[in-house]
Design a protein around this motif. Sequence first.
Motif, PDB file in Angstrom:
ATOM      1  N   VAL A  57     -22.762-101.728  82.629  1.00  0.00           N
ATOM      2  CA  VAL A  57     -23.954-102.540  82.907  1.00  0.00           C
ATOM      3  C   VAL A  57     -23.857-103.899  82.217  1.00  0.00           C
ATOM      4  O   VAL A  57     -24.169-104.933  82.817  1.00  0.00           O
ATOM      5  N   LYS A  61     -24.007-106.797  84.911  1.00  0.00           N
ATOM      6  CA  LYS A  61     -25.262-107.557  84.925  1.00  0.00           C
ATOM      7  C   LYS A  61     -25.153-108.888  84.179  1.00  0.00           C
ATOM      8  O   LYS A  61     -26.135-109.628  84.066  1.00  0.00           O
ATOM      9  N   TRP A 297     -31.961-102.028  79.981  1.00  0.00           N
ATOM     10  CA  TRP A 297     -31.971-102.113  81.443  1.00  0.00           C
ATOM     11  C   TRP A 297     -31.853-100.721  82.067  1.00  0.00           C
ATOM     12  O   TRP A 297     -32.548-100.405  83.038  1.00  0.00           O
ATOM     13  N   LEU A 298     -31.017 -99.883  81.493  1.00  0.00           N
ATOM     14  CA  LEU A 298     -30.806 -98.542  82.042  1.00  0.00           C
ATOM     15  C   LEU A 298     -32.062 -97.669  81.976  1.00  0.00           C
ATOM     16  O   LEU A 298     -32.273 -96.816  82.830  1.00  0.00           O
ATOM     17  N   ASN A 303     -36.875 -95.648  84.457  1.00  0.00           N
ATOM     18  CA  ASN A 303     -35.560 -95.508  85.106  1.00  0.00           C
ATOM     19  C   ASN A 303     -35.466 -96.167  86.481  1.00  0.00           C
ATOM     20  O   ASN A 303     -34.697 -95.727  87.338  1.00  0.00           O
ATOM     21  N   LYS A 304     -36.198 -97.242  86.684  1.00  0.00           N
ATOM     22  CA  LYS A 304     -36.194 -97.878  88.012  1.00  0.00           C
ATOM     23  C   LYS A 304     -34.810 -98.414  88.403  1.00  0.00           C
ATOM     24  O   LYS A 304     -34.525 -98.597  89.593  1.00  0.00           O
ATOM     25  N   ASN A 305     -33.956 -98.660  87.415  1.00  0.00           N
ATOM     26  CA  ASN A 305     -32.631 -99.223  87.706  1.00  0.00           C
ATOM     27  C   ASN A 305     -31.523 -98.175  87.861  1.00  0.00           C
ATOM     28  O   ASN A 305     -30.366 -98.532  88.073  1.00  0.00           O
ATOM     29  N   ARG A 306     -31.894 -96.906  87.767  1.00  0.00           N
ATOM     30  CA  ARG A 306     -30.852 -95.870  87.779  1.00  0.00           C
ATOM     31  C   ARG A 306     -30.071 -95.817  89.101  1.00  0.00           C
ATOM     32  O   ARG A 306     -28.875 -95.542  89.105  1.00  0.00           O
ATOM     33  N   LYS A 307     -30.741 -96.065  90.222  1.00  0.00           N
ATOM     34  CA  LYS A 307     -30.033 -96.032  91.509  1.00  0.00           C
ATOM     35  C   LYS A 307     -28.911 -97.066  91.520  1.00  0.00           C
ATOM     36  O   LYS A 307     -27.777 -96.774  91.909  1.00  0.00           O
ATOM     37  N   GLU A 308     -29.233 -98.275  91.053  1.00  0.00           N
ATOM     38  CA  GLU A 308     -28.226 -99.326  90.988  1.00  0.00           C
ATOM     39  C   GLU A 308     -27.126 -98.944  89.999  1.00  0.00           C
ATOM     40  O   GLU A 308     -25.937 -99.190  90.251  1.00  0.00           O
ATOM     41  N   ALA A 309     -27.519 -98.337  88.882  1.00  0.00           N
ATOM     42  CA  ALA A 309     -26.531 -97.925  87.870  1.00  0.00           C
ATOM     43  C   ALA A 309     -25.590 -96.859  88.420  1.00  0.00           C
ATOM     44  O   ALA A 309     -24.380 -96.893  88.171  1.00  0.00           O
TER      45      ALA A 309
END
Length: 464
Positions: A57, A61, A297-298, A303-309
């Motif tokens: 990340v 990012k 961020w993670l 956890n809104k960014n987990r899909k991208e992660a």
Amino acid sequence: MKQNSIFTPKTLAAALSSVVALAVLGFSNHSFAAGKLEKEDLKFGFIKLTDMAPLAVAAEKGFFEEEGLFVQLEAQANWKVVMDRVINGELDGSHMLASAPLGYSAGYGTKADIVVPFSMGFNGNAITVSNDIWKQMKANIAMEGGKPVHPIKADALKPVVDKFKAEGKPFNMAMTFPPGSHNVKLRYWLAAGGINPGFYAPPQDTSGQINAEALLAVTPPPQMPATLESGTIYGYCVGEPWNQQAVFKGIGVPVITDEELWKDTPEKVFGVTQAWADKYPNTHLAVTKALIRAAMWLDAENNKNRKEAIEMLSQKQYVGADVEVLAASMNGTFEYEKGDKRALPDFNTFFRHGASYPSYSSAVWYLTQLRRWGMINEYKPDNWYLETAKKVYRPDIYLAAAKELVAEGKAKAEDFPADTGIKPSQNFFIDKIPFDANKPNDYLAKFPIGLKGKQTVSGGKIVD
């Protein structure tokens, strides 16, 4: 904050006073003044596991770049290669098992001084057994609504191991590295169920199989499922995605996660050599800042960014596992037996509950376990444990990085812990044995299986 978290959040102002206190006491060699980066081009190592995510990340990012760093991330073959390449300078730093730098500092294997300014996260591991072993264990497990009651203790495995022993057959299991967290956690679970995982007697015997009822040997993480499928081993402890991979391939069943064994335990850390930290203090601080931002961020906004992660980690240069396999644990669920998916919202935690903070209490706990199994094969007084923890785990560097992030408006003061000392006694382990980091020898004395007091391992047996 959960009651069983190792942190009590306070203001960053109080935290920073702790940094000053640490510096005065001589635990820090850094001034932490913002300054010119001594080294900008860096190479960091990692093993193909979900919890390397903060590194990926920070690179993807742009957090490293925003700190003026140009970072190359390189997958490594196994944990020994990781440690060797950091120590010899081929890598500037790396994703590491949380207990490995402590083991090296204590002199297990290669004596080396490693500095840990950042924890890569909490939890993330499981213990998986083959389908046949699971079938045998199930007869010893309580059921509710047609599903096994969790957490599953090693008590359910003990009759199976005893049967192997009676038939003269070895019960083989795998972990990833002797002074590593997978080895420690697998041993803890087995011993809590009355199964002796064996002892080390370095340097003469580093097999870890002295007096063992379950024989633990090293297997690199990505090779665990295939080794299980071949029948060479009957179970293993490893990080994700290699437990969920066994479920998806239909070859094994994870029986317990480390979140159920000891909730909110650091699993991986980021480490550099002490010499590197001394030579490049500003660069070290910048790296820590970028990793903290990645951890934030993670875990941001539920956890809104987990899909991208997950999509990021699925790339071949990082973990290289299928999105579906990674999502099985990264999205706050965990699948045990095929179709038995349960909510485990904190299975992978990177920032919340203090997950990125290098805690002295956690370091002391890992040191007690290295002592328990003979990797530290001599008595150490209580003060040695904390002194060693402070030498390796460096919350002062972490909090200095946090101070800069707050000043830059990239983080909030209340996001960070203030207490850099030892946490209160903890009593949420699977065997309910309370841990007080101020009294490590008293803690060790409570275990029915394991070295205690002045005991050592010599000539293939425990000597008082």
